[in-house]
Structures are given as C-alpha cells and as structure tokens.
Design a protein around this motif. Structure first.
Motif, mmCIF file in Angstrom:
data_model
loop_
_atom_site.group_PDB
_atom_site.id
_atom_site.type_symbol
_atom_site.label_atom_id
_atom_site.label_comp_id
_atom_site.label_asym_id
_atom_site.label_seq_id
_atom_site.Cartn_x
_atom_site.Cartn_y
_atom_site.Cartn_z
ATOM 1 N N GLN A 148 7.013 60.508 12.691
ATOM 2 C CA GLN A 148 7.989 61.597 12.775
ATOM 3 C C GLN A 148 7.591 62.660 13.798
ATOM 4 N N GLN A 149 6.326 63.073 13.793
ATOM 5 C CA GLN A 149 5.910 64.187 14.646
ATOM 6 C C GLN A 149 5.287 63.759 15.971
ATOM 7 N N GLY A 150 4.882 62.497 16.104
ATOM 8 C CA GLY A 150 4.296 62.020 17.346
ATOM 9 C C GLY A 150 2.931 62.590 17.666
ATOM 10 N N ARG A 151 2.139 62.874 16.656
ATOM 11 C CA ARG A 151 0.831 63.504 16.856
ATOM 12 C C ARG A 151 -0.239 62.453 17.175
ATOM 13 N N GLU A 188 6.092 55.839 20.301
ATOM 14 C CA GLU A 188 6.118 56.860 21.353
ATOM 15 C C GLU A 188 6.999 56.492 22.548
ATOM 16 N N ASN A 189 7.155 55.199 22.832
ATOM 17 C CA ASN A 189 7.902 54.796 24.027
ATOM 18 C C ASN A 189 9.207 54.071 23.726
ATOM 19 N N VAL A 190 9.445 53.719 22.475
ATOM 20 C CA VAL A 190 10.697 53.048 22.112
ATOM 21 C C VAL A 190 11.530 53.949 21.195
ATOM 22 N N LEU A 191 11.009 54.279 20.018
ATOM 23 C CA LEU A 191 11.813 55.016 19.034
ATOM 24 C C LEU A 191 11.958 56.501 19.330
ATOM 25 N N ARG A 192 10.852 57.190 19.566
ATOM 26 C CA ARG A 192 10.931 58.654 19.725
ATOM 27 C C ARG A 192 11.816 59.068 20.907
ATOM 28 N N PRO A 193 11.756 58.418 22.073
ATOM 29 C CA PRO A 193 12.650 58.820 23.169
ATOM 30 C C PRO A 193 14.128 58.503 22.888
ATOM 31 N N ALA A 194 14.376 57.513 22.022
ATOM 32 C CA ALA A 194 15.748 57.083 21.758
ATOM 33 C C ALA A 194 16.427 57.876 20.652
ATOM 34 N N LEU A 195 15.621 58.446 19.743
ATOM 35 C CA LEU A 195 16.193 59.092 18.559
ATOM 36 C C LEU A 195 15.795 60.558 18.493
ATOM 37 N N ILE A 211 13.782 55.323 8.774
ATOM 38 C CA ILE A 211 13.554 56.161 9.948
ATOM 39 C C ILE A 211 14.940 56.491 10.475
ATOM 40 N N THR A 212 15.284 57.776 10.467
ATOM 41 C CA THR A 212 16.631 58.184 10.853
ATOM 42 C C THR A 212 16.592 59.080 12.082
ATOM 43 N N GLY A 213 17.726 59.171 12.739
ATOM 44 C CA GLY A 213 17.852 60.049 13.886
ATOM 45 C C GLY A 213 19.200 59.862 14.545
ATOM 46 N N VAL A 214 19.378 60.560 15.652
ATOM 47 C CA VAL A 214 20.609 60.450 16.433
ATOM 48 C C VAL A 214 20.275 59.690 17.703
ATOM 49 N N HIS A 215 21.062 58.684 18.015
ATOM 50 C CA HIS A 215 20.835 57.843 19.194
ATOM 51 C C HIS A 215 21.200 58.647 20.450
ATOM 52 N N SER A 216 20.203 59.390 20.954
ATOM 53 C CA SER A 216 20.435 60.294 22.080
ATOM 54 C C SER A 216 19.699 59.876 23.344
ATOM 55 N N THR A 236 24.563 56.710 22.360
ATOM 56 C CA THR A 236 25.908 56.700 21.788
ATOM 57 C C THR A 236 26.211 57.980 21.015
ATOM 58 N N GLY A 237 25.184 58.757 20.686
ATOM 59 C CA GLY A 237 25.382 59.950 19.869
ATOM 60 C C GLY A 237 25.553 59.649 18.389
ATOM 61 N N ARG A 238 25.431 58.384 18.019
ATOM 62 C CA ARG A 238 25.617 57.992 16.622
ATOM 63 C C ARG A 238 24.340 58.187 15.806
ATOM 64 N N ALA A 239 24.538 58.485 14.531
ATOM 65 C CA ALA A 239 23.420 58.536 13.596
ATOM 66 C C ALA A 239 22.967 57.111 13.309
ATOM 67 N N VAL A 240 21.654 56.918 13.258
ATOM 68 C CA VAL A 240 21.118 55.598 12.941
ATOM 69 C C VAL A 240 20.099 55.729 11.814
ATOM 70 N N SER A 241 19.941 54.630 11.090
ATOM 71 C CA SER A 241 18.935 54.557 10.033
ATOM 72 C C SER A 241 18.298 53.183 10.106
ATOM 73 N N ILE A 242 17.003 53.172 10.378
ATOM 74 C CA ILE A 242 16.237 51.933 10.418
ATOM 75 C C ILE A 242 15.495 51.842 9.096
ATOM 76 N N ASP A 243 15.831 50.831 8.326
ATOM 77 C CA ASP A 243 15.198 50.637 7.025
ATOM 78 C C ASP A 243 14.018 49.693 7.193
ATOM 79 N N ALA A 244 12.907 49.992 6.533
ATOM 80 C CA ALA A 244 11.699 49.193 6.687
ATOM 81 C C ALA A 244 10.936 49.102 5.378
ATOM 82 N N ILE A 245 10.219 48.014 5.252
ATOM 83 C CA ILE A 245 9.234 47.850 4.186
ATOM 84 C C ILE A 245 7.939 47.465 4.872
ATOM 85 N N ASP A 246 6.910 48.257 4.654
ATOM 86 C CA ASP A 246 5.606 48.038 5.250
ATOM 87 C C ASP A 246 4.568 47.783 4.167
#
Length: 144
Positions: free
Chosen positions: A19-22, A54-61, A84-89, A98-108
């Motif tokens: 979430q925070q990219g630390r 850092e290079n796929v999800l965070r820049p996209a959402l 993992i939720t966010g806006v596809h920006s 697209t500006g759409r809200a997305v939700s990636i569901d995962a089980i780890d």
C-alpha cells in the motif's frame, strides 16, 4: 515467533510495502533466501516481488489500498485473503487508464520465520481484472 507475530509481519508487509511502497520496510521483511513460488522462475526472488508492486501495480492504481479480509496461521505459514483496490489511473499491462475502480482479490500463503518472508504462494484475479478493463463500459441507461 507465535501466530500473532507472524500475522503481524504479513499485515505490515501488505500495508507498508504494497500500500505505501516503503522500500525500507520491504528490505527489513524479506529474507535473503526468499522464494516466490507463484512467480516465473526468473522473477522468484525478492526483487521480482518488489517489481510487481512498484513498477506494475503502484503506477497503475491511484489511491491504492490493501484490505485484509481474513488471516489464518498454522505453524510458520500465514494465509491471507485480501483485496488490493484503487483507481485505474495509469497504464496497467498495456491498458491505458480508464478511471475505473478496480479490486484485485488475492489469497496468499507466506512462510514467515524470524519476522521475515521466506516463501510465498498465491492466487489472484489480476487476469480477470485486466480482461474487464479491456471491455469498454456500457452506457448508463438508468436515466440518472
């Protein structure tokens, strides 16, 4: 470490790293011999996982958030069901924003020892999310 401490390690990773990219949290939480069994062989190390966030999800959402729905712990393995939720920006796997809200569901499943990630196995619906983003939204026919 006990179950509560192992769950806390996984929660910390999800919030501080995804979430925070630390980067400093990532480095503290990853064991030197970490293996991501869900990644292609060339990306199974810690840097492959960092690259995904850092290079796929965070820049996209934008407004990326991780919501942990449930965690179970047995021995040194923590299973987490999350979204993992966010806006596809930003561009996501070749799809322009697209500006759409997305939700990636995962089980780890993460094997945690000495407060660090040692191994990871996971499943998610990223392919379905990407597929849905390729489909133009239908016009609102509700009249509102």
């Amino acid at each position: 470490m006990d179950s509560a401490a192992n769950k806390q390690t996984v929660t910390r990773f999800n919030i501080e790293v995804i979430q925070q990219g630390r980067r400093e949290a990532f480095e503290a939480l990853m064991a030197p011999d970490f293996v991501n069994w869900s990644a292609p062989p060339q990306a199974r190390g810690a840097e492959g996982m960092w690259n995904t966030f850092e290079n796929v999800l965070r820049p996209a959402l934008s407004d990326l958030k991780v919501v942990i729905h449930e965690q179970l712990c047995e021995g040194d393995k923590v299973t987490t069901r999350k979204s993992i939720t966010g806006v596809h920006s930003g561009s996501l796997m070749g799809i322009e924003p697209t500006g759409r809200a997305v939700s990636i569901d995962a089980i780890d499943i993460v094997r945690v020892t000495d407060g660090q990630y040692r191994e990871h196995w996971g499943v998610n619906n990223l392919a379905a999310v990407v597929g849905a983003l390729r489909i133009p939204p239908s016009p609102d026919r509700s009249g509102t």
